[in-house]
Structures are given as structure tokens and as C-alpha cells.
Design a protein around this motif. Structure first.
Motif, PDB file in Angstrom:
ATOM      1  N   LEU A  35       0.834  -1.213   0.000  1.00  0.00           N
ATOM      2  CA  LEU A  35       0.000   0.000   0.000  1.00  0.00           C
ATOM      3  C   LEU A  35       0.861   1.252   0.000  1.00  0.00           C
ATOM      4  O   LEU A  35       0.563   2.224  -0.700  1.00  0.00           O
ATOM      5  N   TRP A  36       1.932   1.232   0.766  1.00  0.00           N
ATOM      6  CA  TRP A  36       2.874   2.352   0.771  1.00  0.00           C
ATOM      7  C   TRP A  36       3.510   2.516  -0.604  1.00  0.00           C
ATOM      8  O   TRP A  36       3.606   3.623  -1.131  1.00  0.00           O
ATOM      9  N   ALA A  37       3.927   1.397  -1.217  1.00  0.00           N
ATOM     10  CA  ALA A  37       4.601   1.464  -2.512  1.00  0.00           C
ATOM     11  C   ALA A  37       3.683   2.016  -3.600  1.00  0.00           C
ATOM     12  O   ALA A  37       4.127   2.737  -4.485  1.00  0.00           O
ATOM     13  N   MET A  38       2.396   1.700  -3.527  1.00  0.00           N
ATOM     14  CA  MET A  38       1.484   2.177  -4.577  1.00  0.00           C
ATOM     15  C   MET A  38       0.936   3.578  -4.309  1.00  0.00           C
ATOM     16  O   MET A  38       0.409   4.211  -5.217  1.00  0.00           O
ATOM     17  N   SER A  39       1.101   4.077  -3.100  1.00  0.00           N
ATOM     18  CA  SER A  39       0.613   5.423  -2.786  1.00  0.00           C
ATOM     19  C   SER A  39       1.353   6.461  -3.625  1.00  0.00           C
ATOM     20  O   SER A  39       2.516   6.299  -3.967  1.00  0.00           O
ATOM     21  N   ARG A  40       0.650   7.537  -3.905  1.00  0.00           N
ATOM     22  CA  ARG A  40       1.251   8.608  -4.708  1.00  0.00           C
ATOM     23  C   ARG A  40       2.410   9.257  -3.957  1.00  0.00           C
ATOM     24  O   ARG A  40       2.421   9.336  -2.734  1.00  0.00           O
ATOM     25  N   THR A  41       3.354   9.748  -4.700  1.00  0.00           N
ATOM     26  CA  THR A  41       4.555  10.368  -4.139  1.00  0.00           C
ATOM     27  C   THR A  41       4.242  11.520  -3.182  1.00  0.00           C
ATOM     28  O   THR A  41       4.831  11.586  -2.102  1.00  0.00           O
ATOM     29  N   PRO A  42       3.298  12.432  -3.513  1.00  0.00           N
ATOM     30  CA  PRO A  42       3.023  13.519  -2.564  1.00  0.00           C
ATOM     31  C   PRO A  42       2.473  13.026  -1.213  1.00  0.00           C
ATOM     32  O   PRO A  42       2.555  13.731  -0.216  1.00  0.00           O
ATOM     33  N   LEU A  43       1.946  11.795  -1.203  1.00  0.00           N
ATOM     34  CA  LEU A  43       1.420  11.232   0.041  1.00  0.00           C
ATOM     35  C   LEU A  43       2.466  10.412   0.796  1.00  0.00           C
ATOM     36  O   LEU A  43       2.167   9.795   1.811  1.00  0.00           O
ATOM     37  N   PRO A 100      10.635   4.615   4.888  1.00  0.00           N
ATOM     38  CA  PRO A 100       9.745   5.686   4.409  1.00  0.00           C
ATOM     39  C   PRO A 100      10.472   6.860   3.763  1.00  0.00           C
ATOM     40  O   PRO A 100       9.904   7.559   2.928  1.00  0.00           O
ATOM     41  N   THR A 101      11.736   7.050   4.099  1.00  0.00           N
ATOM     42  CA  THR A 101      12.487   8.160   3.504  1.00  0.00           C
ATOM     43  C   THR A 101      12.879   7.890   2.057  1.00  0.00           C
ATOM     44  O   THR A 101      13.330   8.802   1.365  1.00  0.00           O
ATOM     45  N   LEU A 102      12.701   6.656   1.584  1.00  0.00           N
ATOM     46  CA  LEU A 102      13.010   6.343   0.189  1.00  0.00           C
ATOM     47  C   LEU A 102      12.114   7.116  -0.767  1.00  0.00           C
ATOM     48  O   LEU A 102      12.435   7.269  -1.946  1.00  0.00           O
ATOM     49  N   ASN A 103      11.023   7.628  -0.258  1.00  0.00           N
ATOM     50  CA  ASN A 103      10.126   8.472  -1.048  1.00  0.00           C
ATOM     51  C   ASN A 103      10.872   9.663  -1.655  1.00  0.00           C
ATOM     52  O   ASN A 103      10.552  10.100  -2.758  1.00  0.00           O
ATOM     53  N   VAL A 104      11.878  10.139  -0.975  1.00  0.00           N
ATOM     54  CA  VAL A 104      12.655  11.274  -1.474  1.00  0.00           C
ATOM     55  C   VAL A 104      13.274  10.939  -2.830  1.00  0.00           C
ATOM     56  O   VAL A 104      13.361  11.798  -3.712  1.00  0.00           O
ATOM     57  N   LEU A 105      13.682   9.711  -3.010  1.00  0.00           N
ATOM     58  CA  LEU A 105      14.311   9.309  -4.265  1.00  0.00           C
ATOM     59  C   LEU A 105      13.328   9.344  -5.432  1.00  0.00           C
ATOM     60  O   LEU A 105      13.732   9.587  -6.566  1.00  0.00           O
ATOM     61  N   THR A 106      12.043   9.129  -5.172  1.00  0.00           N
ATOM     62  CA  THR A 106      11.061   9.246  -6.256  1.00  0.00           C
ATOM     63  C   THR A 106      10.869  10.703  -6.630  1.00  0.00           C
ATOM     64  O   THR A 106      10.639  11.019  -7.785  1.00  0.00           O
ATOM     65  N   GLN A 107      10.975  11.579  -5.665  1.00  0.00           N
ATOM     66  CA  GLN A 107      10.834  13.006  -5.940  1.00  0.00           C
ATOM     67  C   GLN A 107      12.033  13.547  -6.713  1.00  0.00           C
ATOM     68  O   GLN A 107      11.918  14.514  -7.451  1.00  0.00           O
ATOM     69  N   LEU A 108      13.194  12.902  -6.542  1.00  0.00           N
ATOM     70  CA  LEU A 108      14.397  13.317  -7.256  1.00  0.00           C
ATOM     71  C   LEU A 108      14.521  12.630  -8.613  1.00  0.00           C
ATOM     72  O   LEU A 108      15.482  12.857  -9.334  1.00  0.00           O
ATOM     73  N   ASP A 109      13.564  11.774  -8.931  1.00  0.00           N
ATOM     74  CA  ASP A 109      13.565  11.013 -10.182  1.00  0.00           C
ATOM     75  C   ASP A 109      14.850  10.188 -10.314  1.00  0.00           C
ATOM     76  O   ASP A 109      15.508  10.186 -11.347  1.00  0.00           O
ATOM     77  N   SER A 111      15.359   6.663 -10.091  1.00  0.00           N
ATOM     78  CA  SER A 111      14.764   5.334  -9.973  1.00  0.00           C
ATOM     79  C   SER A 111      15.798   4.226  -9.775  1.00  0.00           C
ATOM     80  O   SER A 111      15.542   3.278  -9.036  1.00  0.00           O
ATOM     81  N   ILE A 112      16.954   4.321 -10.402  1.00  0.00           N
ATOM     82  CA  ILE A 112      17.966   3.279 -10.203  1.00  0.00           C
ATOM     83  C   ILE A 112      18.448   3.281  -8.756  1.00  0.00           C
ATOM     84  O   ILE A 112      18.559   2.237  -8.116  1.00  0.00           O
ATOM     85  N   VAL A 113      18.696   4.452  -8.231  1.00  0.00           N
ATOM     86  CA  VAL A 113      19.124   4.563  -6.834  1.00  0.00           C
ATOM     87  C   VAL A 113      18.003   4.080  -5.906  1.00  0.00           C
ATOM     88  O   VAL A 113      18.269   3.401  -4.909  1.00  0.00           O
ATOM     89  N   LEU A 114      16.769   4.407  -6.244  1.00  0.00           N
ATOM     90  CA  LEU A 114      15.631   3.945  -5.449  1.00  0.00           C
ATOM     91  C   LEU A 114      15.636   2.425  -5.356  1.00  0.00           C
ATOM     92  O   LEU A 114      15.538   1.866  -4.266  1.00  0.00           O
TER      93      LEU A 114
END
Length: 151
Positions: A35-43, A100-109, A111-114
Motif C-alpha cells: 500500500l505504501w509502494a502504490m501510494s502517490r509520491t506527494p502522500l 519511508p524516507t526512500l520516497n525522497v528518491l522518487t521526488q528526485l527522479d 529510480s535506479i538509486v531507489l
């Protein structure tokens, strides 16, 4: 071992209570992670689709098979049941704080690092869960045998 010598019923009850707590936490995280993985990045999520979630879980499961077969026994033999649970709990806390802080990597685009961070994070969660469940199961069985022998 827990409780030292006599195999008291209170230590058995404590071990069973610890098992119930571990089961609750890991059941919750098993349901929460997708559920966390599928949640939108702003959330705070990763904005994954079902294929990405499936890949994440598949790579995690492969690790778990190897960990259970090759790594758990030497760790438990070296640390003992109680210390194995302690170390595993500490590893789980690291997972719970860092993941949960891995979300930052999606905001930085990034994806490989994520993915390079996400997969080891999932491995950490599964390793800590395996270590906690197995150790507490062994404690419950050991204490149960002691109590049965004392009766």
C-alpha cells in the motif's frame, strides 16, 4: 536463554506474548508495504504500479529463501535465541525509520538509486522478521518442554 533455569510459566507466557506482538507487527507490515509502494509520491509513497510492486516482492522472496536456508542458523548459533531477537528487533527499527524516507528518491527522479536502496531495505525487513519469528518459536518450544518436564 530466557529465564535461566527453571522454565517458569511466566517466561513461557512472556515468550508467547512476544510471539503475538511480532506476528501482529509483521502481519501489518506485510499488508502495509504494498500500500505504501502504490501510494502517490506527494502522500509519501513510491507511486508504483502493480508490476513494480510484484517485482519488489519477488526479489524480496528470493532473498528470504536464501537467508532462511543459509544465514539464519549460523547467526542463531553464534548469538543464541534471545540475542538473535534483540538484534533482529534493532534491524527492524532501522528498516522502519529508513524505508519511508526512500520516497525522497522518487521526488528526485532517481529510480535506479531507489531500487538499489529499496531491495536491500526489503531484505532487511524479511531478515529481521525471520530472525524474530524463528527465535521466539524456539524459545516457546524450549520453555514449553521445560514446563512440561516440571509438571
Amino acid at each position: 536463554t530466557l529465564g535461566g533455569g527453571g522454565g517458569s510459566t511466566k517466561y513461557l507466557a512472556l515468550a508467547i506474548g512476544i510471539y503475538a506482538a511480532i506476528a501482529g507487527v509483521f502481519t501489518m507490515t506485510d499488508e502495509m508495504v504494498p500500500l505504501w509502494a502504490m501510494s502517490r509520491t506527494p502522500l509519501g509513497g513510491l507511486d508504483f504500479d502493480t508490476d513494480q510492486i510484484g517485482t519488489m516482492l519477488l526479489l524480496s522472496a528470493g532473498f528470504l529463501v536464501v537467508f532462511q536456508a543459509a544465514a539464519y542458523a549460523p547467526i542463531a548459533a553464534r548469538l543464541g535465541d534471545v540475542q538473535t531477537m534483540r538484534v533482529a528487533f534493532a534491524l527492524f527499527l532501522v528498516w522502519a525509520v529508513v524505508t519511508p524516507t526512500l520516497n525522497v528518491l522518487t521526488q528526485l527522479d532517481a529510480s535506479i538509486v531507489l531500487w538499489l536502496c529499496l531491495i536491500p531495505a526489503m531484505w532487511l525487513r524479511l531478515a529481521s522478521g525471520t530472525m524474530q519469528f524463528t527465535a521466539v518459536n524456539l524459545l516457546v518450544m524450549s520453555l514449553g518442554r521445560r514446563n512440561a518436564g516440571a509438571a
